[in-house]
Design a protein around this motif. Structure first.
Motif, short mmCIF file in Angstrom:
data_model
loop_
_atom_site.label_atom_id
_atom_site.label_comp_id
_atom_site.label_asym_id
_atom_site.label_seq_id
_atom_site.Cartn_x
_atom_site.Cartn_y
_atom_site.Cartn_z
N LEU A 1 0.83 -1.22 0.00
CA LEU A 1 0.00 0.00 0.00
C LEU A 1 0.86 1.26 0.00
O LEU A 1 0.51 2.27 -0.60
CB LEU A 1 -0.86 0.04 1.26
CG LEU A 1 -2.34 -0.31 1.18
CD1 LEU A 1 -3.03 0.07 2.46
CD2 LEU A 1 -3.03 0.35 0.00
N LEU B 1 -5.34 -5.75 -3.93
CA LEU B 1 -6.48 -4.91 -4.30
C LEU B 1 -7.28 -5.67 -5.36
O LEU B 1 -6.74 -6.04 -6.38
CB LEU B 1 -6.02 -3.57 -4.88
CG LEU B 1 -5.11 -2.71 -4.01
CD1 LEU B 1 -4.73 -1.43 -4.73
CD2 LEU B 1 -5.77 -2.38 -2.67
N ASN C 1 -11.77 -1.09 -4.79
CA ASN C 1 -10.58 -0.57 -4.13
C ASN C 1 -9.49 -0.18 -5.12
O ASN C 1 -8.48 -0.87 -5.25
CB ASN C 1 -10.06 -1.62 -3.14
CG ASN C 1 -10.99 -1.78 -1.96
OD1 ASN C 1 -11.96 -2.53 -2.01
ND2 ASN C 1 -10.74 -1.04 -0.91
N ALA D 1 -11.81 -3.61 5.83
CA ALA D 1 -10.39 -3.92 5.56
C ALA D 1 -9.94 -5.14 6.36
O ALA D 1 -10.23 -5.27 7.54
CB ALA D 1 -9.52 -2.71 5.89
N ALA E 1 -7.47 -5.42 0.97
CA ALA E 1 -8.46 -4.35 0.94
C ALA E 1 -9.81 -4.94 0.54
O ALA E 1 -9.86 -5.95 -0.16
CB ALA E 1 -8.04 -3.29 -0.06
N TYR F 1 -9.15 0.00 3.05
CA TYR F 1 -7.79 -0.50 2.83
C TYR F 1 -7.13 -0.85 4.16
O TYR F 1 -6.56 -1.91 4.32
CB TYR F 1 -6.95 0.56 2.10
CG TYR F 1 -7.52 0.98 0.76
CD1 TYR F 1 -7.02 0.43 -0.42
CD2 TYR F 1 -8.55 1.92 0.68
CE1 TYR F 1 -7.54 0.81 -1.66
CE2 TYR F 1 -9.07 2.29 -0.55
CZ TYR F 1 -8.57 1.73 -1.72
OH TYR F 1 -9.09 2.11 -2.93
#
Ligand code: TV1
Ligand code: CA
Ligand code: ZN
Length: 373
Positions: A71, A90, A95, A137, A142, A147
């Protein structure tokens, strides 16, 4: 009604992040809320704090190193490459790897961790973070516009001081990420009210109650389309009263997702601003350290209205609030009514049809009664 020391976390940058054109999640709603809170002159009645942004290391108190590292590196340009190289962190359009996604997460998480610290140090009785409440999350993934799970990180901070924490989730969606994180512990009770049946994320039946030591400490209240104030209250009050009695939490975290409001773009309930805020009033009255978090909410005007009113509820000044909106930067946009409240519509309440809600309430109360035996 006695006064409470209220802390309000807000970062002026938060409204500038965007999930992308057409995406229903709009961080701008936090700024709309803040501008209304300002217009109602509430800022000088509380501690207004800018959150310390959560570091990657802090996030790994819950999330895996690999996921947080990803991330922290991902950009709109590298998303594809990073995503298909190893594990997919993701998934899908929900997301996106938007510009500044990590900073956005560090503001959201920083606010919830800061809120927790305000309570544990005794600096505040109630702490608010409308940029938090991102309940889907997961530890290494995510999900559903979320997230980093600021809620789990905030609760972990509370657990450093308090023996027991109650998490209540009135977002229209199931609070699956928080439930999963504390599924096997008896120190955190999670209770989610949500639409169930052909609806994201698909979890949260009343049979899911926790595991091992945590058995009985996950409470789910599945609801149907068109849930009204009356239907909602007929389960919220008895279930939460019983939880307060049998669990005796040292602190409460309330996720105030605004997609349970009537007229929400993704939600399917028919709850008014007053019905939603009643949950805040109910918990404030119980005088237990309280964190108020945001969450869903996709009809932006109504999100601003609701969270402004709930900020007033935290301060105990809701009776002095003028429901005719004061002048504010978005005044024109609030027409044609120019009023604060969010009212119900004429949709059917499918809970009221067959007495199914009575079964849901009785089932939940039965689960809680078994905890003590
Ligand atoms: C981009 C552009 C993404 C338009 C997503 C609605 C979009 C949705 C979009 C959407 C949308 C969902 C699913 C996807 C199952 C998945 C903050 C394979 C018009 C806490 C999250 C809902 C709710 C996720 C988050 C859901 C919260 N609904 N338009 N995506 N599929 N995802 O159904 O609980 O409120 O809808
Ligand atoms: Ca919920
Ligand atoms: Zn939601």
């Amino acid at each position: 009604m006695s006064k409470r020391k209220v802390a309000y976390y807000f970062d002026t940058d938060v409204g500038s992040y965007t999930y992308g054109l057409g995406h229903p999640m709009k961080p701008h709603r936090i700024r709309v809320t803040h501008d209304l809170v300002t217009a109602y002159d509430m800022l000088d009645q509380m501690q207004v704090l800018r959150p310390t942004r959560a570091s990657a290391e802090t996030m790994t108190r819950f999330h895996t190193d690999e996921y947080v590292h990803f991330l922290n590196r991902v950009t709109p340009e590298t998303a594809e490459e990073l995503t298909y190289h190893g594990t997919r962190f993701l998934v899908g359009e929900d997301n996106p790897a938007f510009e500044g996604v990590f900073e956005f997460c560090s503001i959201s998480a920083g606010g919830s961790i800061g809120a927790a610290t305000r309570l544990t140090t005794g600096a505040s009785d109630i702490a608010i973070n409308w940029a938090g409440g991102l309940h889907h999350a997961k530890k290494r993934e995510a999900s559903g516009f979320c997230y980093i799970n600021d809620i789990v990180l905030g609760i972990l901070e509370l657990l450093r001081t308090y023996p027991r924490v109650l998490y209540i989730d009135i977002d229209c969606h199931h609070g699956d990420g928080v439930e999963e994180a504390f599924y096997t512990t008896d120190r955190v009770m999670t209770c989610s009210f949500h639409k169930f049946g052909e609806y994201f994320p698909g979890t949260g039946t009343q049979e899911d109650r926790g595991r091992g030591k945590g058995k009985g400490y996950a409470v789910n209240v599945p609801l149907k389309d068109g849930t009204t104030d009356q239907s909602f209250q007929s389960v919220f009050e008895p279930v939460i009263s019983k939880i307060l009695e049998v669990f005796r939490p040292s602190a409460v975290v309330l996720q105030c997702g605004a997609d349970s409001l009537a007229g929400d773009k993704l939600g399917c309930f028919n709850i008014t601003m007053y019905g939603h805020a009643h949950c805040v009033q109910f918990l404030r009255k119980h005088n237990v350290p309280l964190i108020l978090l945001g969450g869903g909410g996709y009809t932006v005007k109504n999100v601003g209205r609701l969270w402004t009113f709930e900020t007033a509820c935290a301060l105990g000044i809701e009776n002095e609030i003028d429901v005719n909106l004061p002048w504010n930067p978005y005044f024109e946009w609030f027409g044609p009514r120019y009023r604060l409240e969010v009212v119900e519509n004429n949709m059917d309440d499918l809970n009221a049809k067959d007495g199914s809600l009575d079964k849901v309430r009785i089932n939940a109360l039965e689960q809680l009664r078994e905890l003590n035996s």
